[in-house]
Write a protein that holds these residues in place. Sequence first.
Motif, PDB file in Angstrom:
ATOM      1  N   GLU A 187       0.846  -1.278   0.051  1.00  0.00           N
ATOM      2  CA  GLU A 187       0.127  -0.024  -0.070  1.00  0.00           C
ATOM      3  C   GLU A 187       1.078   1.228  -0.001  1.00  0.00           C
ATOM      4  OE1 GLU A 187      -2.139   2.741  -0.244  1.00  0.00           O
ATOM      5  OE2 GLU A 187      -3.739   1.223   0.469  1.00  0.00           O
ATOM      6  N   ASP A 188       0.780   1.984  -0.906  1.00  0.00           N
ATOM      7  CA  ASP A 188       1.680   3.162  -1.205  1.00  0.00           C
ATOM      8  C   ASP A 188       1.277   4.502  -0.314  1.00  0.00           C
ATOM      9  OD1 ASP A 188      -0.660   3.716  -2.892  1.00  0.00           O
ATOM     10  OD2 ASP A 188       0.593   4.848  -4.254  1.00  0.00           O
ATOM     11  N   ASP A 240      -3.028  -2.993  -2.644  1.00  0.00           N
ATOM     12  CA  ASP A 240      -3.797  -1.959  -3.195  1.00  0.00           C
ATOM     13  C   ASP A 240      -3.656  -2.217  -4.750  1.00  0.00           C
ATOM     14  OD1 ASP A 240      -4.596   0.684  -3.210  1.00  0.00           O
ATOM     15  OD2 ASP A 240      -2.884   1.586  -3.007  1.00  0.00           O
ATOM     16  N   GLN A 280      -3.609   0.863  -7.164  1.00  0.00           N
ATOM     17  CA  GLN A 280      -2.842   1.905  -7.659  1.00  0.00           C
ATOM     18  C   GLN A 280      -1.389   2.081  -6.790  1.00  0.00           C
ATOM     19  OE1 GLN A 280      -3.719   3.361 -10.312  1.00  0.00           O
ATOM     20  NE2 GLN A 280      -5.882   3.221 -10.387  1.00  0.00           N
TER      21      GLN A 280
HETATM   22 CA    CA Z   1      -2.327   3.432  -3.799  1.00  0.00          CA
END
Ligand code: CA
Length: 223
Positions: free
Chosen positions: A7-8, A51, A53
Amino acid sequence: MKILVIEDELKTAQYLQKGLGENGYAVETCQDGALGLALAASGTFDLIILDVQLPHCDGWTILGALRQNDRKTPVLFLTGRDSVQDRVKGLELGADDYLIKPFAFSELLARTRSLLRRGQVAPLPDVLRIADIEIDPMHQRVKRAGIRLSLTQQEFALLALLARHCGEILSRTMIAEQIWNMNYDSDTNVVDVAIRRLRKKVDDPFDRRLIRSVRGVGYVLEE
Ligand code: CA
């Protein structure tokens, strides 16, 4: 039990790490897609929370690569995208479950536990059969008497609602709340219009009518 969170969004990643950690899981977080793929492919995790993206390599690619290499680690998709196509795509690629952001931690925890218990790929939802109608919720497909019907998303949702309550009379208010998430205003006939459109596809071309109006009350789908 080891969980990998790819997850960014730093805040979300930290929130998950803290929450899952407090519940006794060992959590490793990773904010980069390419690095995430390498970690996921190592096969040392019991669950991957993924996630969509992500920088360098998106969640679809990570999932696709894992499944192609026969890694069966359960994957819970976290997605901000609410579209049916995205959910279907995730499940078709081999995700075991998904959660739409923003989510409640309690729900994430419940799904995490359930996936870890199962430790294997979730069964797909069954096809609903009522009389000669077949409703496939997973692929949003409907057939009647073996003929594929082309329904809009809203028509599909309406038919699926009636089918899940087969034999029960559903009031206009209940239908409006479930399908349009709104309070039914008796001045509008949005439910009746939608039912009429649905009938045109589901009932009119066939001998038997399955969607019945109950005057002054609502609608019912009957076998
Ligand atoms: Ca993301």
